[in-house]
Every structure is written in C-alpha cells, then in structure tokens.
Design a protein around this motif. Structure first.
Motif, PDB file in Angstrom:
ATOM      1  N   ASN A 106       0.827  -1.351  -0.085  1.00 50.32           N
ATOM      2  CA  ASN A 106      -0.175   0.150  -0.125  1.00 50.32           C
ATOM      3  C   ASN A 106       0.906   1.154  -0.055  1.00 50.32           C
ATOM      4  O   ASN A 106       0.406   2.343  -0.305  1.00 50.32           O
ATOM      5  CB  ASN A 106      -1.112  -0.018   1.225  1.00 50.32           C
ATOM      6  CG  ASN A 106      -1.864  -1.117   1.086  1.00 50.32           C
ATOM      7  OD1 ASN A 106      -1.686  -2.252   1.726  1.00 50.32           O
ATOM      8  ND2 ASN A 106      -3.009  -0.967   0.291  1.00 50.32           N
ATOM      9  N   HIS A 107       2.135   1.095   0.345  1.00 51.57           N
ATOM     10  CA  HIS A 107       2.891   2.395   0.630  1.00 51.57           C
ATOM     11  C   HIS A 107       4.121   2.116  -0.565  1.00 51.57           C
ATOM     12  O   HIS A 107       4.601   1.125  -0.672  1.00 51.57           O
ATOM     13  CB  HIS A 107       3.489   2.607   2.049  1.00 51.57           C
ATOM     14  CG  HIS A 107       2.555   2.595   2.774  1.00 51.57           C
ATOM     15  ND1 HIS A 107       1.630   3.647   3.324  1.00 51.57           N
ATOM     16  CD2 HIS A 107       2.108   1.786   3.889  1.00 51.57           C
ATOM     17  CE1 HIS A 107       0.841   3.396   3.937  1.00 51.57           C
ATOM     18  NE2 HIS A 107       0.921   2.241   4.664  1.00 51.57           N
ATOM     19  N   ALA A 108       4.482   3.147  -1.101  1.00 49.89           N
ATOM     20  CA  ALA A 108       5.650   2.974  -2.147  1.00 49.89           C
ATOM     21  C   ALA A 108       6.904   2.833  -1.719  1.00 49.89           C
ATOM     22  O   ALA A 108       7.199   3.099  -0.667  1.00 49.89           O
ATOM     23  CB  ALA A 108       5.545   4.454  -2.861  1.00 49.89           C
ATOM     24  N   TRP A 117      10.303   3.657  -8.206  1.00 53.54           N
ATOM     25  CA  TRP A 117       9.552   3.581  -7.023  1.00 53.54           C
ATOM     26  C   TRP A 117       8.212   2.539  -7.556  1.00 53.54           C
ATOM     27  O   TRP A 117       7.756   3.083  -8.639  1.00 53.54           O
ATOM     28  CB  TRP A 117       9.025   5.043  -6.576  1.00 53.54           C
ATOM     29  CG  TRP A 117      10.085   5.730  -5.783  1.00 53.54           C
ATOM     30  CD1 TRP A 117      11.022   6.693  -6.310  1.00 53.54           C
ATOM     31  CD2 TRP A 117      10.443   5.536  -4.349  1.00 53.54           C
ATOM     32  NE1 TRP A 117      11.816   6.824  -5.127  1.00 53.54           N
ATOM     33  CE2 TRP A 117      11.567   6.375  -4.124  1.00 53.54           C
ATOM     34  CE3 TRP A 117       9.841   4.660  -3.465  1.00 53.54           C
ATOM     35  CZ2 TRP A 117      12.074   6.539  -2.909  1.00 53.54           C
ATOM     36  CZ3 TRP A 117      10.467   4.520  -2.229  1.00 53.54           C
ATOM     37  CH2 TRP A 117      11.561   5.498  -1.677  1.00 53.54           C
ATOM     38  N   THR A 118       7.771   1.869  -6.500  1.00 58.12           N
ATOM     39  CA  THR A 118       6.419   1.116  -6.846  1.00 58.12           C
ATOM     40  C   THR A 118       5.697   0.929  -5.839  1.00 58.12           C
ATOM     41  O   THR A 118       5.813   1.154  -4.546  1.00 58.12           O
ATOM     42  CB  THR A 118       7.257  -0.515  -7.094  1.00 58.12           C
ATOM     43  OG1 THR A 118       8.200  -0.400  -7.999  1.00 58.12           O
ATOM     44  CG2 THR A 118       6.260  -1.554  -7.556  1.00 58.12           C
ATOM     45  N   VAL A 119       4.431   0.698  -6.158  1.00 56.14           N
ATOM     46  CA  VAL A 119       3.331   0.674  -5.108  1.00 56.14           C
ATOM     47  C   VAL A 119       2.453  -0.267  -5.607  1.00 56.14           C
ATOM     48  O   VAL A 119       2.171  -0.751  -6.891  1.00 56.14           O
ATOM     49  CB  VAL A 119       2.702   2.120  -4.855  1.00 56.14           C
ATOM     50  CG1 VAL A 119       1.924   2.415  -6.257  1.00 56.14           C
ATOM     51  CG2 VAL A 119       2.042   2.166  -3.645  1.00 56.14           C
ATOM     52  N   CYS A 120       1.446  -0.667  -4.579  1.00 51.68           N
ATOM     53  CA  CYS A 120       0.285  -1.585  -4.914  1.00 51.68           C
ATOM     54  C   CYS A 120       0.731  -2.978  -5.609  1.00 51.68           C
ATOM     55  O   CYS A 120       1.623  -3.629  -5.134  1.00 51.68           O
ATOM     56  CB  CYS A 120      -0.802  -0.918  -5.736  1.00 51.68           C
ATOM     57  SG  CYS A 120      -1.700   0.473  -4.880  1.00 51.68           S
ATOM     58  N   ALA A 125       4.024   3.597 -12.711  1.00 50.40           N
ATOM     59  CA  ALA A 125       3.996   4.838 -13.482  1.00 50.40           C
ATOM     60  C   ALA A 125       3.487   6.154 -12.570  1.00 50.40           C
ATOM     61  O   ALA A 125       2.398   5.903 -11.911  1.00 50.40           O
ATOM     62  CB  ALA A 125       2.576   4.451 -14.574  1.00 50.40           C
ATOM     63  N   GLY A 126       4.333   7.073 -12.629  1.00 51.13           N
ATOM     64  CA  GLY A 126       4.133   8.257 -12.049  1.00 51.13           C
ATOM     65  C   GLY A 126       4.071   8.070 -10.140  1.00 51.13           C
ATOM     66  O   GLY A 126       3.835   9.004  -9.672  1.00 51.13           O
ATOM     67  N   ASP A 131       4.163   7.890  -1.496  1.00 55.77           N
ATOM     68  CA  ASP A 131       2.714   7.577  -2.307  1.00 55.77           C
ATOM     69  C   ASP A 131       2.285   6.722  -1.358  1.00 55.77           C
ATOM     70  O   ASP A 131       2.989   5.556  -1.000  1.00 55.77           O
ATOM     71  CB  ASP A 131       2.745   7.203  -3.615  1.00 55.77           C
ATOM     72  CG  ASP A 131       3.048   8.418  -4.397  1.00 55.77           C
ATOM     73  OD1 ASP A 131       2.896   9.502  -3.922  1.00 55.77           O
ATOM     74  OD2 ASP A 131       3.315   8.280  -5.838  1.00 55.77           O
ATOM     75  N   SER A 132       0.672   6.576  -1.116  1.00 52.23           N
ATOM     76  CA  SER A 132       0.058   5.469  -0.565  1.00 52.23           C
ATOM     77  C   SER A 132      -1.288   5.505  -0.754  1.00 52.23           C
ATOM     78  O   SER A 132      -2.066   6.424  -1.362  1.00 52.23           O
ATOM     79  CB  SER A 132      -0.016   6.149   1.125  1.00 52.23           C
ATOM     80  OG  SER A 132      -0.491   4.852   1.932  1.00 52.23           O
TER      81      SER A 132
END
Length: 233
Positions: A106-108, A117-120, A125-126, A131-132
């Motif tokens: 859930n958190h970058a 940087w990766t999330v989810c 992308a972006g 980010d969360s």
C-alpha cells in the motif's frame, strides 16, 4: 333522415359488445376497461417488478467479490477482443495470479531490480516516494493496468484473441511483469503469431532473470504461469 345518414345506418352492423361501422370496429367502454384491468395494468406491474429485480441484482453484483474479476467490463479491456475466451474467464484466471505474484504494497517502496518507485501490485507509472493507496484503490489500479496490458498484447499479436482463456490470462500476466516492449519482441510472441499455443506456453520458463540473475521468485512465477497456460490446451 338524409340519404347519407340512411346509408350510414345500413352500414352499421350490431355485434356483441359494440358495433361495426365500416370500415372500423367501435368497442364499448366496458371492453376498454376490461382490457385495461386484465392486460395493460398487469403487464406494467410485471415490467416494474422485472426492472426492480434487475436493479437489485446489479447492486448485489457490484458489491460481491466476484464483480472484481468481471468488470469489462473495466478499464481498457474491450469486448471485441474476447474471442477465444470470455472477458470474465480471462480476468478471473489471470488477474488473481498477477496479484499473487506481484504482491500488495500500500505504500511506495524502492524496487532495487527495476530502480524505480513501486506501489500496490507492481505499479510504477508516476509513483513517487511517500505515495500511499488503500486496498480498493490498489485493486482498481491493477484492473485498469491489467486490462491495458491485455489490450496492448492483442494489438501486438491479434492472433492472441483466438487463444484459449488460459493462454490469454497467462500471457497477459507474463507481459505485465516483463513489459510490453520486451514481450512483443520475444520468441514467445512469434509462436503466438503462428497460433502455436503450446510452444508459446513452453517459452515462459525462459523468463526467469532480473538484473542478469536467475531469481527463485521468477522461476516459481513462470512455472505457475506455464501450468495455467498449458491447462487450456
């Protein structure tokens, strides 16, 4: 009585419940009331009941866990692409597999292999530091992106639309991980263009490296994708 009235009177023939006046039939008010009470009103009631039922079913479906895998029905997935396998089948097979192997964050975080940087579920992308996203937001992001990868693979290999749902699901999961650019230039894609589904499935285990190294996680993921791919043949 005028001559015209006499002719009209002769043309009027008595019938049960009304009169036939050439060339029309004129019914009595009681007949209209009977038609209204026995046909029109019950029909409207049935129609209202059906509409209400459909609305309730739609609300139930949107709130159920299965709707996550049948939103065509969502994102950029287009119905005209689904020939070999239905939209619901491909999504239900492929999206959970991608989610399992990508994992939910859930958190970058900083992906050391991709240097990004990766999330989810592997979204890059972006994405920026800090980010969360909630679980629901991450799932929506995955659905949109997964559908985009499937559409891009179909654009790259139109023959894929004729493949079994299992092949489409496995190939889309693989392309989600390696990227469309690499996928479209691969030997696996050459087999897809020739509709050689089994040969394409057997190419999946070759994609087990990241940063020049063989990773156990990728070995296991490719084996899982290959099993799904072959299960549809």
């Amino acid at each position: 009585m005028s001559k015209a009235e006499q002719l009209a009177a002769k043309a009027a023939l008595p019938v049960s419940g009304g009169a036939v006046v050439w060339p029309f039939t004129v019914a009595e008010a009681a007949q209209y009331a009977t038609l209204l009470n026995q046909v029109v009103i019950p029909s409207i009631g049935v129609l209202i009941a059906l509409v209400t039922l459909l609305i309730k079913l739609r609300v139930w479906w949107r709130g159920s866990r299965w709707s996550r895998f049948a939103k065509e029905e969502s994102g950029r997935i287009r119905a005209r692409w689904w020939v070999g396998g239905s939209a619901a089948a491909v999504i239900a097979l492929g999206l959970p597999m991608t989610a399992k192997w990508e994992g939910l964050e859930n958190h970058a975080y900083w992906d050391a292999h991709g240097q990004v940087w990766t999330v989810c579920y592997g979204e890059t992308a972006g994405v920026q530091r800090g980010d969360s996203y909630s679980d629901v937001e991450c799932l929506s992001m995955l659905q949109e992106r997964w559908g985009g990868f499937h559409s891009d693979m179909i654009a790259c290999v139109p023959q894929l639309a004729e493949a079994p749902a299992e092949v489409q699901a496995a190939v889309t999961s693989w392309s989600y991980n390696v990227g469309i650019g690499a996928a479209c230039k691969s030997t696996l894609t050459k087999h897809l263009r020739r509709s050689e589904w089994r040969e394409a499935c057997n190419q999946l285990p070759r994609w087990r490296r990241a940063g020049g190294q063989v990773l156990r996680g990728l070995v296991n993921r490719r084996a899982d994708e290959q099993r799904l791919c072959l299960s549809g043949l």
